[in-house]
Enzyme design. Structure first.
Site, mmCIF file in Angstrom:
data_model
loop_
_atom_site.group_PDB
_atom_site.id
_atom_site.type_symbol
_atom_site.label_atom_id
_atom_site.label_comp_id
_atom_site.label_asym_id
_atom_site.label_seq_id
_atom_site.Cartn_x
_atom_site.Cartn_y
_atom_site.Cartn_z
ATOM 1 C CG HIS A 311 -2.082 0.933 1.057
ATOM 2 N ND1 HIS A 311 -2.002 2.263 1.369
ATOM 3 C CD2 HIS A 311 -3.331 0.720 0.581
ATOM 4 C CE1 HIS A 311 -3.170 2.830 1.100
ATOM 5 N NE2 HIS A 311 -3.989 1.926 0.606
ATOM 6 C CG ASP A 369 -8.453 -4.585 -2.584
ATOM 7 O OD1 ASP A 369 -9.662 -4.477 -2.306
ATOM 8 O OD2 ASP A 369 -7.777 -3.650 -3.037
HETATM 9 N N1 CMC Z 1 4.146 -7.472 -4.867
HETATM 10 C C1 CMC Z 1 5.478 -7.449 -5.053
HETATM 11 N N2 CMC Z 1 6.248 -6.332 -4.927
HETATM 12 C C2 CMC Z 1 5.617 -5.205 -4.601
HETATM 13 C C3 CMC Z 1 4.221 -5.140 -4.386
HETATM 14 C C4 CMC Z 1 3.493 -6.341 -4.518
HETATM 15 N N3 CMC Z 1 2.163 -6.349 -4.336
HETATM 16 N N4 CMC Z 1 3.866 -3.892 -4.074
HETATM 17 C C5 CMC Z 1 4.985 -3.153 -4.098
HETATM 18 N N5 CMC Z 1 6.052 -3.947 -4.411
HETATM 19 C C6 CMC Z 1 7.450 -3.532 -4.481
HETATM 20 C C7 CMC Z 1 7.709 -2.744 -5.755
HETATM 21 O O1 CMC Z 1 8.134 -3.576 -6.797
HETATM 22 C C8 CMC Z 1 8.764 -1.764 -5.320
HETATM 23 O O2 CMC Z 1 10.003 -2.449 -5.334
HETATM 24 P P1 CMC Z 1 11.364 -1.634 -5.682
HETATM 25 O O3 CMC Z 1 11.513 -0.604 -4.588
HETATM 26 O O4 CMC Z 1 12.418 -2.706 -5.647
HETATM 27 O O5 CMC Z 1 11.171 -1.029 -7.031
HETATM 28 C C9 CMC Z 1 8.418 -1.470 -3.865
HETATM 29 O O6 CMC Z 1 7.684 -2.620 -3.407
HETATM 30 C C10 CMC Z 1 7.567 -0.229 -3.685
HETATM 31 O O7 CMC Z 1 6.440 -0.328 -4.568
HETATM 32 P P2 CMC Z 1 5.801 0.916 -5.336
HETATM 33 O O8 CMC Z 1 5.071 0.418 -6.524
HETATM 34 O O9 CMC Z 1 6.846 1.940 -5.554
HETATM 35 O O10 CMC Z 1 4.799 1.439 -4.233
HETATM 36 P P3 CMC Z 1 3.529 2.304 -4.483
HETATM 37 O O11 CMC Z 1 3.245 2.974 -3.206
HETATM 38 O O12 CMC Z 1 3.681 3.167 -5.697
HETATM 39 O O13 CMC Z 1 2.388 1.223 -4.832
HETATM 40 C C11 CMC Z 1 0.573 -0.254 -4.656
HETATM 41 C C12 CMC Z 1 1.404 0.821 -3.953
HETATM 42 C C13 CMC Z 1 -0.667 -0.572 -3.810
HETATM 43 C C14 CMC Z 1 0.093 0.256 -6.032
HETATM 44 C C15 CMC Z 1 1.428 -1.516 -4.835
HETATM 45 O O14 CMC Z 1 1.833 -2.006 -3.567
HETATM 46 C C16 CMC Z 1 0.720 -2.609 -5.627
HETATM 47 O O15 CMC Z 1 0.744 -2.596 -6.851
HETATM 48 N N6 CMC Z 1 0.051 -3.594 -4.921
HETATM 49 C C17 CMC Z 1 -0.736 -4.580 -5.570
HETATM 50 C C18 CMC Z 1 -2.083 -4.001 -5.961
HETATM 51 C C19 CMC Z 1 -3.011 -3.838 -4.778
HETATM 52 O O16 CMC Z 1 -3.156 -4.744 -3.957
HETATM 53 N N7 CMC Z 1 -3.678 -2.670 -4.712
HETATM 54 C C20 CMC Z 1 -4.676 -2.399 -3.682
HETATM 55 C C21 CMC Z 1 -4.344 -1.246 -2.797
HETATM 56 S S1 CMC Z 1 -5.434 -1.188 -1.390
HETATM 57 C C22 CMC Z 1 -6.972 -0.758 -2.053
HETATM 58 C C23 CMC Z 1 -7.027 0.604 -2.571
HETATM 59 O O17 CMC Z 1 -6.612 1.549 -1.857
HETATM 60 O O18 CMC Z 1 -7.532 0.795 -3.684
#
Ligand code: CMC
Length: 434
Positions: A311, A369
C-alpha cells in the site's frame, strides 16, 4: 470549511545561494506541512512530486491514516469500532456531517436515503445499450455519469440544498444502479428497492431476489456485507477521491464527478485489486504452488505483483484487512464452508510473505483486497462485481470529500504544472523538404 491548521514554524529553502522562507503548519494528527503555495512566485522554481508521495493536496477533516502504525480513523473513530458496532447509514452520516447522528437525526437520514432509492424509469434504457457481457464497472461509469442528465434540479453546486439532495440521491441510488448492472448481466429482471429494508439488505435483495419466489436475506451475511461497505467508505486522498476532487475543482456537477471517481477506482492498482487478488489466488490454486508465485513477485524482471499486498500509505498491516479477514471467517462459517481451498492458499501466502525478507524489508503487508475477494465470492457475487461494491461504498467518501471541498475557501481549480523535457523551440519543416 473553517481551516484548523496551526502555525508550526517555518522552512527555509536555499536555491542558487538565495534563501526563501515558507510557513510550516500542523493539523490535528500526522506530519507537518510546508506551505509552498508561494514557492514558484518566490523562487521561480516548481516542486516535483509525481504520484504525490510528499504532497498534501488539501486540508481535510474527514479521515486520518497513520500508515506506519496501521491506523485508520473516520472523523476520529477507529475503523474497527465502526465496522464492528455501527451500520452503513450511521457511518455515512458521520462522514458527511462530522458527528454520529442523534436518534432523531438517524431516523431522518435513514428516511431521506430510503426515499431516494428508485431511479428514473428512463434510466433503464441505458442498460439496454450495453452488451450483456459488459463489465459492470463500464456500466457504472456510464449510468452514474448519465444521472446528471436526469436530475437537473440538483446540479447547481452553489446551492447547499441542491448539493444535499444530489448527495442523498447518489448514496441512495448507487445500490439500485449497481444491482441493475448485475441483473442485466444475468438476464434477470430488475428488482425494485423496498422501503422497509435496510440499506444493505435492500441491495442484497435487489441483486439476488427473483420475482418468482420470496427472498430472505441471511442476517449474518447482510451484517458482514454492511461491515465490508463501512471498511471501504473513505480513505482520504486516494486516486479516485483525488479524481473526484480534481473534477469537482472545475465546478463540474457532482454526478459527473462521482462518475470520474468510478473510472479511477476501476484500475487494478486501486479498486480493481480485489478482483485481481481473487483471480491470482485462483491461478495459484494450491498451497504447493505458492513459492513459485512468491519468486515471481520478487523477480525484478517479472511484472507480476502479489495482488492484495502493499500500500502507498500503510507500511504496516492494513487495519481494514484485519476486519475483512474476520468478516471472511464469519461468512464462510454462516455458509458452512469448512475448507475453502482459496482461504488456505491466502492464509499460507500471507504467512510466507510476512516472513520473507523481500516483503519484510519493503514493508509489504496484506491490504483490504487480500481477503475481500474470497468473502465477496462466498456472498454470491461474481468477480467482476467486486469493484462495483467498492464503488458503491466509496461513493459516501467521495461525496463527503467533494462537499468539503466545495465549502473550502482555499479551494481553487486543480492545475498541476510539469517539468518539460521535450524538444526546444524549432521551426516547422514543410513535408516536401522532409
Ligand atoms: N508485490 C510485489 N512487490 C511489490 C508489491 C506487490 N504487491 N507492491 C509493491 N512492491 C514492491 C515494488 O516492486 C517496489 O520495489 P522496488 O523498490 O524494488 O522497485 C516497492 O515494493 C515499492 O512499490 P511501489 O510500486 O513503488 O509502491 P507504491 O506505493 O507506488 O504502490 C501499490 C502501492 C498498492 C500500487 C502496490 O503495492 C501494488 O501494486 N500492490 C498490488 C495491488 C493492490 O493490492 N492494490 C490495492 C491497494 S489497497 C486498495 C485501494 O486503496 O484501492
Amino acid at each position: 470549511m473553517k481551516s484548523k491548521m496551526n502555525p508550526a514554524g517555518s522552512m527555509t529553502v536555499t536555491i542558487d545561494g538565495v534563501s526563501h522562507k515558507f510557513p510550516l503548519y500542523e493539523g490535528a494528527e500526522g506530519p507537518k506541512v510546508a506551505d509552498i503555495r508561494a514557492f514558484y512566485q518566490k523562487t521561480g522554481a516548481f516542486t516535483f512530486d509525481p504520484g504525490f508521495t510528499s504532497t498534501a493536496s488539501c486540508e481535510s477533516q474527514i479521515t486520518f491514516i497513520d500508515g506506519d502504525e496501521g491506523v485508520l480513523l473516520y472523523r476520529g473513530y477507529p475503523i474497527d469500532e465502526l465496522a464492528e458496532d455501527s451500520n452503513f447509514l450511521e457511518v455515512a452520516y458521520l462522514l458527511l456531517h462530522g458527528e454520529l447522528p442523534s436518534r432523531e437525526q438517524n431516523v431522518a437520514f435513514d428516511a431521506a436515503i430510503t426515499r431516494h432509492t428508485m431511479v428514473h424509469e428512463q434510466l433503464k434504457n441505458f442498460y439496454n445499450g450495453f452488451r450483456r457481457d459488459a463489465h459492470p464497472m463500464a456500466i457504472m461509469v456510464g449510468v452514474v455519469g448519465a444521472l446528471s442528465a436526469f436530475y437537473h434540479d440538483s446540479t447547481d453546486i452553489n446551492d447547499p440544498k441542491q448539493r444535499k439532495i444530489a448527495s442523498h440521491r447518489m448514496i441512495a441510488k448507487m445500490p439500485t444502479i449497481a444491482a441493475m448492472a448485475y441483473k442485466y448481466s444475468t438476464g434477470q429482471p430488475f428488482v425494485f428497492p423496498r422501503n422497509d429494508k435496510s440499506y444493505t439488505e435492500n441491495f442484497m435483495r435487489m441483486c439476488f431476489a427473483v420475482p418468482a419466489e420470496e427472498y430472505e436475506v441471511n442476517p449474518v451475511l447482510c451484517a458482514a456485507l454492511d461491515k465490508i461497505f463501512i471498511l471501504h467508505m473513505d480513505h482520504e486522498q486516494n486516486a479516485s477521491t483525488s479524481t473526484v476532487r480534481l473534477a469537482g475543482s472545475s465546478g463540474a456537477n457532482p454526478f459527473a464527478c462521482i462518475a470520474a471517481g468510478i473510472a479511477s477506482l476501476w484500475g487494478p492498482a486501486h479498486g480493481g485489486a480485489n478482483e485481481a487478488a481473487l483471480t491470482m489466488l485462483e491461478e495459484i490454486g494450491s498451497v504447493d504452488r505458492i513459492p513459485e508465485y512468491v519468486a515471481k513477485a520478487k523477480d525484478r524482471n517479472d511484472p507480476f505483483r502479489l495482488m492484495g499486498f502493499g500500500h502507498r500509505v500503510y507500511k504496516n498491516y492494513d487495519p481494514r484487512a484485519k476486519v475483512m479477514r474476520n468478516a471472511c471467517y464469519e461468512v464462510l462459517d454462516a455458509l458452512n464452508i469448512r475448507d475453502e481451498p482459496l482461504l488456505q492458499v491466502a492464509l499460507e501466502l500471507e504467512r510466507i510473505a510476512l516472513e520473507d525478507e523481500y516483503f519484510v524489508q519493503k514493508k509489504l503487508y496484506p491490504n483490504i483486497d487480500f481477503y475481500s475477494g474470497i468473502t465477496l465470492r462466498a456472498l454470491g457475487f461474481p468477480t467482476d462485481m467486486f469493484t462495483v461494491l467498492f464503488a458503491l461504498a466509496r461513493t459516501v467518501g467521495w461525496i463527503a470529500q467533494w462537499s468539503e471541498m466545495i465549502v473550502d475557501p482555499s479551494q481553487k481549480i486543480g492545475r498541476p504544472r510539469q517539468v518539460y523535457t521535450g524538444s526546444n523551440s524549432r521551426n516547422y519543416v514543410p513535408l516536401s523538404t522532409r
